[in-house]
Design an enzyme around this catalytic site. Structure first.
Site, PDB file in Angstrom:
ATOM      1  NE  ARG A  43      -2.562   0.723   3.487  1.00  0.00           N
ATOM      2  CZ  ARG A  43      -1.931   1.588   4.281  1.00  0.00           C
ATOM      3  NH1 ARG A  43      -1.737   2.834   3.887  1.00  0.00           N
ATOM      4  NH2 ARG A  43      -1.500   1.227   5.473  1.00  0.00           N
ATOM      5  CE1 TYR A  97     -15.309   3.506 -18.883  1.00  0.00           C
ATOM      6  CE2 TYR A  97     -14.933   4.373 -16.686  1.00  0.00           C
ATOM      7  CZ  TYR A  97     -15.227   3.319 -17.521  1.00  0.00           C
ATOM      8  OH  TYR A  97     -15.429   2.081 -16.986  1.00  0.00           O
ATOM      9  CG  ASP A 169      -9.075   8.231 -19.115  1.00  0.00           C
ATOM     10  OD1 ASP A 169      -8.326   7.450 -19.738  1.00  0.00           O
ATOM     11  OD2 ASP A 169     -10.086   7.853 -18.497  1.00  0.00           O
ATOM     12  CE  LYS A 194     -11.411  -0.667 -19.518  1.00  0.00           C
ATOM     13  NZ  LYS A 194     -11.847   0.715 -19.400  1.00  0.00           N
TER      14      LYS A 194
HETATM   15  C1  LIG Z   1     -12.376   1.508 -18.363  1.00  0.00           C
HETATM   16  C2  LIG Z   1     -12.050   2.940 -18.350  1.00  0.00           C
HETATM   17  C3  LIG Z   1     -11.839   3.612 -17.143  1.00  0.00           C
HETATM   18  C4  LIG Z   1     -11.997   2.955 -15.784  1.00  0.00           C
HETATM   19  O1  LIG Z   1     -11.061   1.972 -15.579  1.00  0.00           O
HETATM   20  P1  LIG Z   1     -11.269   0.701 -14.610  1.00  0.00           P
HETATM   21  O2  LIG Z   1     -10.023  -0.080 -14.792  1.00  0.00           O
HETATM   22  O3  LIG Z   1     -12.525   0.003 -15.064  1.00  0.00           O
HETATM   23  O4  LIG Z   1     -11.450   1.241 -13.237  1.00  0.00           O
HETATM   24  C5  LIG Z   1     -11.482   4.953 -17.216  1.00  0.00           C
HETATM   25  N1  LIG Z   1     -11.377   5.604 -18.388  1.00  0.00           N
HETATM   26  C6  LIG Z   1     -11.582   4.979 -19.568  1.00  0.00           C
HETATM   27  C7  LIG Z   1     -11.455   5.751 -20.838  1.00  0.00           C
HETATM   28  C8  LIG Z   1     -11.933   3.628 -19.594  1.00  0.00           C
HETATM   29  O5  LIG Z   1     -12.160   3.029 -20.770  1.00  0.00           O
END
Ligand SMILES: *Cc1c(COP(=O)(O)O)cnc(C)c1O
Length: 373
Positions: A43, A97, A169, A194
């Site tokens: 952590r 998102y 992001d 992803k």
């Molecule tokens: C999936 C996603 C998130 C969130 O991510 P998690 O791993 O599900 O918490 C944030 N931004 C985008 C663009 C995403 O596709």
């Protein structure tokens, strides 16, 4: 070390096995370390497997340092909260998102943090939304599911002029295609679930920034506790070794599919920043030197449910960025909570489908779509 992304993806950060001479970083599962020197603790975001992943990601994003989290949302919310306090204002681009959108609506006001969501098409309007309490600008490009492009350098310049921190992001682009730090962005976040994971089998998130900003985020992160364990970090390291190969193939496949879909009579609008007639194409060419990514969306003229049922290779599934192609109906998934009228307003019809293009042979994907049409 070479600056080439291919070489960095394989070698940056990876320590190998110094005890036996093995070429692969061992998994160090220990959650209890000697306290005489720096205390290592999961952590605290400083265990060996966490560090390896962070070094690889920082190298791929041209950042100084980073943090690896248990999910993308942990990375996003921790980075955001670390930069804000009661009374502050944060300016978001308006197509976010879904998870970030809902988190913003339900969490920020409760902590006395104000926010606005404004379109980035007209940056004068966007700038007009900056208040004297504004501390952070938050953007996301390409956006979900319409693949809209925000001009990263222009937003970074705007933020610098007003002394604001910028967060992006970068999930959709991946670190292979787009490195926002090169264009003046302060903090890059990823849902590593992803493209970074890339095999639809793990959940993680990341933040990459300067050493100074990462130290600030880490101070909050060890309170919020969204850390990742050694086994997952090992899998992330393994995934990152092939991210360049995977994403390059996904770029190539998506470009070919976008061209095919555009020429196909049974398909309506196609949204892909690699297409010359995409409104963000010129900006995308500048800020996505690695490629236009593996995400695209399109409208079917016929019944979308019937089309989805007939697909054999392309799987109907949420999430994205895996080696296998997957498809979703945003109206039924990410944007299901909006009313039909609200969806229409943001340009998401019931016929819109979002495709995450995998690494398969593109002819097989085209044939699957032809057959389903
Ligand atoms: C999936 C996603 C998130 C969130 O991510 P998690 O791993 O599900 O918490 C944030 N931004 C985008 C663009 C995403 O596709």
């Amino acid at each position: 070390m070479s600056k080439s992304k291919l070489t960095q993806s394989v070698h940056a950060g990876s320590t190998g096995d110094t005890l036996y001479g093995g070429v692969v970083t061992p998994i160090y599962p220990s959650a209890a370390y000697d306290y005489e020197s720096e205390v290592l603790y999961p952590r605290y975001f400083n265990t060996p497997n966490q560090k390896v992943v962070v070094q690889k990601l920082a190298a791929l994003e041209n950042g100084q340092d980073g943090l690896i989290f248990s999910s993308g949302m942990a990375a996003i919310m921790t980075s955001m909260f670390a930069m804000l306090r009661q009374g502050d204002h944060i300016l978001f681009q308006n197509d976010l998102y879904g998870g970030t959108h809902h988190a913003t609506l339900s969490e920020l006001n409760r902590y006395g943090i104000h926010y606005s969501m404004v379109d980035t098409d007209d940056l004068k309007m966007f700038e007009a939304a900056i208040r004297k309490e504004t501390k952070v600008i938050y953007i996301e490009t390409p956006s979900n599911p319409l693949l809209k492009i925000t001009d990263i350098a222009a937003v970074a310049k705007l933020a610098k002029k007003h002394g604001l921190i910028t967060i992006i992001d970068n999930t959709f682009a991946s670190p292979v295609n787009q490195n926002p730090i090169d264009f003046g962005i302060d903090i890059v976040t990823h849902s590593g679930t992803k493209y970074i994971g890339g095999h639809s089998d793990l959940c993680c998130g990341a933040a990459i920034a300067s050493e100074k900003l990462i130290a600030k985020i880490r101070a909050s992160a060890l309170h919020f506790g969204g850390s990742s364990d050694a086994q997952t970090c090992y899998l992330i390291e393994r995934s990152l070794k092939t991210i360049v190969l995977r994403v390059r193939q996904q770029n190539k496949n998506a470009m070919a599919l976008a061209g095919f879909l555009q020429a196909e009579g049974k398909i309506g609008r196609v949204n892909y920043p690699g297409l010359k007639d995409h409104p963000g194409h010129r900006v995308a060419r500048k800020q996505m030197p690695g490629g236009f990514g593996g995400m695209l969306s399109f409208e079917v003229k016929g019944n979308p449910d019937q089309f989805l049922r007939r697909l054999k290779l392309i799987r109907k599934a949420v999430s994205l960025g895996g080696v296998e192609s997957t498809i979703t109906s945003p109206a039924k998934t990410s944007h299901a909570k909006l009313t039909a009228a609200e969806r229409k307003q943001v340009g998401i019809s019931d016929k819109l489908l979002r495709l995450s293009v995998g690494i398969e042979e593109v002819e097989d994907l085209i044939n699957d779509i032809k057959h389903a049409l």
